[in-house]
Design an enzyme around this catalytic site. Structure first.
Site, PDB file in Angstrom:
ATOM      1  N   ASP A   1     -21.425  20.282   4.496  1.00 48.57           N
ATOM      2  CA  ASP A   1     -20.801  18.982   4.758  1.00 48.57           C
ATOM      3  C   ASP A   1     -21.936  17.979   4.974  1.00 48.57           C
ATOM      4  O   ASP A   1     -22.468  17.423   4.030  1.00 48.57           O
ATOM      5  CB  ASP A   1     -19.870  19.121   5.970  1.00 48.57           C
TER       6      ASP A   1
ATOM      7  N   LYS B   1     -25.579  30.203  16.047  1.00 42.58           N
ATOM      8  CA  LYS B   1     -25.552  28.737  15.941  1.00 42.58           C
ATOM      9  C   LYS B   1     -24.793  28.140  17.119  1.00 42.58           C
ATOM     10  O   LYS B   1     -23.736  28.631  17.493  1.00 42.58           O
ATOM     11  CB  LYS B   1     -24.854  28.355  14.628  1.00 42.58           C
TER      12      LYS B   1
ATOM     13  N   GLY C   1       0.789  -1.237   0.000  1.00 41.95           N
ATOM     14  CA  GLY C   1       0.000   0.000   0.000  1.00 41.95           C
ATOM     15  C   GLY C   1       0.816   1.279   0.000  1.00 41.95           C
ATOM     16  O   GLY C   1       0.263   2.357  -0.173  1.00 41.95           O
TER      17      GLY C   1
ATOM     18  N   GLY D   1     -26.090  19.687   8.387  1.00 41.76           N
ATOM     19  CA  GLY D   1     -26.689  19.993   9.695  1.00 41.76           C
ATOM     20  C   GLY D   1     -26.901  21.488   9.908  1.00 41.76           C
ATOM     21  O   GLY D   1     -27.970  21.921  10.376  1.00 41.76           O
TER      22      GLY D   1
HETATM   23  C1  R5P Z   1     -18.842  25.829  10.198  1.00 40.83           C
HETATM   24  O1  R5P Z   1     -18.317  26.682  10.896  1.00 40.83           O
HETATM   25  C2  R5P Z   1     -18.844  25.899   8.704  1.00 40.83           C
HETATM   26  O2  R5P Z   1     -18.818  27.213   8.265  1.00 40.83           O
HETATM   27  C3  R5P Z   1     -20.023  25.163   8.105  1.00 40.83           C
HETATM   28  O3  R5P Z   1     -21.217  25.824   8.500  1.00 40.83           O
HETATM   29  C4  R5P Z   1     -20.083  23.732   8.583  1.00 40.83           C
HETATM   30  O4  R5P Z   1     -18.816  23.150   8.546  1.00 40.83           O
HETATM   31  C5  R5P Z   1     -21.030  22.923   7.738  1.00 40.83           C
HETATM   32  O5  R5P Z   1     -21.020  21.609   8.196  1.00 40.83           O
HETATM   33  P1  R5P Z   1     -22.357  20.778   8.264  1.00 40.83           P
HETATM   34  O6  R5P Z   1     -22.949  20.820   6.877  1.00 40.83           O
HETATM   35  O7  R5P Z   1     -21.923  19.388   8.642  1.00 40.83           O
HETATM   36  O8  R5P Z   1     -23.216  21.418   9.300  1.00 40.83           O
END
Ligand code: R5P
Length: 309
Positions: A220, A193, A36, A223
């Site tokens: 990502d 948030k 690998g 959420g």
């Molecule tokens: C956080 O500080 C970033 O700016 C994004 O809001 C966050 O990383 C998005 O991640 P997810 O889609 O998992 O909430």
């Protein structure tokens, strides 16, 4: 200038070459020993040349080993300067020193510098703190004009005025850049948030109309945007669009956005082309943002970047 691209970004390398013929895509081979371990063989000469290496990070760990071994190989074979073009900068969310926790952003900068990288370009870095943690220049390119252009009709659309929304405090400057690029007059509205073990909780500060555009750097798991879309619906928004610089689309939660009134997501192809695009997702080529930023190297104005200087 020669351009070496890891697998996810070969289409981007071809698009950059088409825009700037003085860029030539370089050839190399990545192979693995039976156990690998990775090895690299260059097929294009690099001695005395300024080179660019394009990589991102999906999956991050494998990509980083490929990227750093390739950069180190280029340096050892005489590349004069190495610009790392990292459309999505992985590990950038670890940008604050915290007790007993890793500082991934600083680690990545040190690793790239040790591998011969003399400068890096990225699109919309998570925060300006990252550049302060790096031993060499990190340039963050603004995708707002590209996103605003793609959002065109949606922003101009008929009916109630559009509110541009930042899903957290960190996104306010980004939302402001997009607001200006799009020529939207109304002030930005933001959420507060909090991430808890149970998920993201968001609290709207201000008022929204029926149409909202949420601007963030990364989608990502979704959420953050799901919590934001829920808050917007409760506040009366009926049509919600999302503009993100980096569409990672990890896991299976983010499609909930469609149920919450989101009808369009616009993002760049900073992690490469999406495997299963949805017709409501618009992905934008990164070449228009990156090509102008490579011009100083193409023109040979790289004295400050000479390896070892
Ligand atoms: C956080 O500080 C970033 O700016 C994004 O809001 C966050 O990383 C998005 O991640 P997810 O889609 O998992 O909430």
């Amino acid at each position: 200038m020669r351009l070496f691209a890891l697998a996810d970004h070969r289409p981007l390398a071809a698009a950059l070459e088409a825009r700037a013929p003085a860029l030539q895509v370089g050839d190399f081979e990545l192979g693995r020993f039976a156990n690998g371990e990775l090895h690299v063989e260059l097929r294009s000469p690099v001695a005395g040349e300024d080179v660019a290496v394009i990589g991102s990070a999906r999956p991050p760990d494998r990509n980083l080993v490929e990227l750093t071994l390739l950069c180190d190989t280029l340096r050892r074979h005489g590349a004069r300067s190495i610009v790392a073009v990292l459309p999505y900068l992985a590990y950038a969310r670890q940008d604050r020193p915290e007790a007993a926790k890793s500082l991934g952003a600083a680690w990545l900068g040190a690793l790239l510098a040790a591998s011969g990288v003399t400068r890096a370009l990225t699109i919309d870095v998570h925060s300006p703190r990252v550049a302060l943690l790096w031993p060499m220049p990190l340039i963050s390119l603004d995708p707002s004009p590209l996103l605003a252009d793609a959002l065109g009709d949606l922003i101009a659309g008929e009916g109630p005025a559009l509110t541009i929304v930042a899903p957290d405090r960190g996104a306010i400057a980004r939302a402001e850049r997009l607001r200006r690029a799009a020529g939207v007059a109304r002030a930005i509205v933001r959420f507060d948030k909090v991430r808890t073990p149970a998920g993201v909780r968001s609290h709207l500060v201000g008022e929204v109309g029926e149409r909202a555009l949420v601007v963030d750097d990364i989608l990502d798991t979704g959420g953050t945007l799901i919590a934001c879309a829920q808050g917007l619906r409760e506040a009366g928004a009926r049509r919600i669009a999302v503009a993100v610089s980096h569409g990672l689309f990890t896991g299976d939660q983010w499609p909930r956005l469609w149920e919450l009134g989101v009808d369009a997501i616009v993002c760049t192809e900073s992690v490469g082309r999406l495997i299963a695009p949805d017709r409501r997702i618009t992905t934008l080529e990164c070449a228009p943002v990156i090509a102008p930023a490579l011009q100083p190297w193409i023109r040979g104005e790289t004295r400050a970047d000479l390896a070892g200087s």
